[in-house]
Design an enzyme around this catalytic site. Structure first.
Site, PDB file in Angstrom:
ATOM      1  N   SER A  87      37.405  41.344  31.058  1.00 52.68           N
ATOM      2  CA  SER A  87      36.927  42.487  30.298  1.00 52.68           C
ATOM      3  C   SER A  87      37.357  43.767  30.969  1.00 52.68           C
ATOM      4  O   SER A  87      38.554  44.000  31.103  1.00 52.68           O
ATOM      5  CB  SER A  87      35.417  42.448  30.067  1.00 52.68           C
ATOM      6  OG  SER A  87      35.122  43.261  28.960  1.00 52.68           O
ATOM      7  N   HIS A  90      33.436  57.213  35.506  1.00 49.93           N
ATOM      8  CA  HIS A  90      33.572  58.607  35.090  1.00 49.93           C
ATOM      9  C   HIS A  90      32.728  59.460  36.034  1.00 49.93           C
ATOM     10  O   HIS A  90      31.629  59.061  36.425  1.00 49.93           O
ATOM     11  CB  HIS A  90      33.093  58.817  33.650  1.00 49.93           C
ATOM     12  CG  HIS A  90      33.718  57.900  32.665  1.00 49.93           C
ATOM     13  ND1 HIS A  90      34.987  58.096  32.173  1.00 49.93           N
ATOM     14  CD2 HIS A  90      33.260  56.762  32.077  1.00 49.93           C
ATOM     15  CE1 HIS A  90      35.282  57.115  31.325  1.00 49.93           C
ATOM     16  NE2 HIS A  90      34.251  56.299  31.253  1.00 49.93           N
ATOM     17  N   CYS A 121      33.096  38.615  31.005  1.00 48.31           N
ATOM     18  CA  CYS A 121      32.826  37.460  30.161  1.00 48.31           C
ATOM     19  C   CYS A 121      33.138  36.200  30.968  1.00 48.31           C
ATOM     20  O   CYS A 121      34.139  36.151  31.678  1.00 48.31           O
ATOM     21  CB  CYS A 121      33.681  37.472  28.900  1.00 48.31           C
ATOM     22  SG  CYS A 121      33.362  38.858  27.807  1.00 48.31           S
TER      23      CYS A 121
END
Length: 265
Positions: free
Chosen positions: A113, A118, A141
């Site tokens: 995934s 940020h 996953c």
């Protein structure tokens, strides 16, 4: 979940870790405020964040497929890593409810995934408080839980306040067709934190076990004024000024920790 599940096909569970870190400081002038933001942009630029996420990928056991990163003007940075499941299954120690490694003891491993980060530097318009927030999301996953990255992430930043959300979504089937909505034991995110981390923070848990949703808030216990003054030491302020600055800093941290505005005392 003590026995190893025998699955019908791929493990379709999605494990999502959302991780917010706040660093608080006091800037005594407009120039210091600009210097602080410049310092943060240099200290946690896209290149440095990429290295941190690369280490996270190693800790939780995956291969990097692609890296996208960007420094922003006037400030802030973002990095996204697409990741793929490692060919070898994880060792039992990598999926048990226990603390992960610290930065100086990074080991290898991840799943599939993505990992994103940020940054958000900002400042109060008139009372000298500046904050730096880092948002990190790790979504996997398959077999591996991203919780093993927590210790490394907390120790990679100056973490005054930490908010952690972890959720396991979807279901997977065993060979008999029975659905499983989680594939590992977990009672609290705190069990994935090292003892020194647990002792350093005041922590609150809000867990919804039937929904496989886990939440932990952390507030640094120790308050040393010198750690919060950017560009100055305590000798630059009178005792009354120090008390006023301490009150502002603690109010800021309490508001972030409890997610509500508080009146002046």
């Amino acid at each position: 979940m003590d026995k190893k599940l025998k699955l019908h096909g791929f493990n379709n569970l999605t494990k999502s870790l959302s991780f917010n870190i706040y660093d608080i400081c006091y800037t005594n002038s407009e120039q210091q405020r600009r210097d602080y933001i410049e310092y943060i942009d240099e200290m946690y630029n896209a290149e440095r964040l990429t290295q941190i996420l690369t280490d996270v990928v190693k800790i939780i056991g995956a291969n990097i497929l692609n890296i996208a990163r960007q420094d922003y003007d006037p400030h802030g940075a973002s990095v996204t890593l697409l990741i793929a499941e490692h060919e070898m299954p994880p060792e039992p120690s990598e999926t048990t409810e226990s603390p992960g490694p610290l930065p100086e003891t990074v080991v290898a491993h991840l799943d599939k995934s993505h990992v994103t980060v940020h940054t958000y530097p900002e400042s109060h318009p008139d009372n000298g408080i500046s904050t730096f927030r880092v948002d990190i999301d790790v979504s996997t996953c398959g077999l591996i839980s991203p919780l093993k990255a927590l210790n490394y992430l907390i120790h990679s930043f100056d973490s005054d306040i930490v908010t952690v959300d972890y959720r396991v979504r979807g279901f997977t089937r065993d060979v008999d067709g029975t659905k499983h909505y989680i594939d590992h034991n977990i009672s609290s995110i705190q069990n994935y934190l090292s003892e020194d981390t647990q002792n350093s923070y005041e922590m609150i848990d809000v867990n919804v076990y039937q929904e496989n949703t886990f939440h932990t808030k952390m507030l640094l216990k120790q308050f040393d004024m010198n750690n919060y003054l950017f560009g100055d030491g305590t000798d630059a302020f009178t005792l009354d000024e120090q008390k006023d600055i301490e009150k502002r800093l603690k109010k800021e941290m309490q508001e972030i920790f409890y997610s509500r505005n508080m009146p002046d005392l």
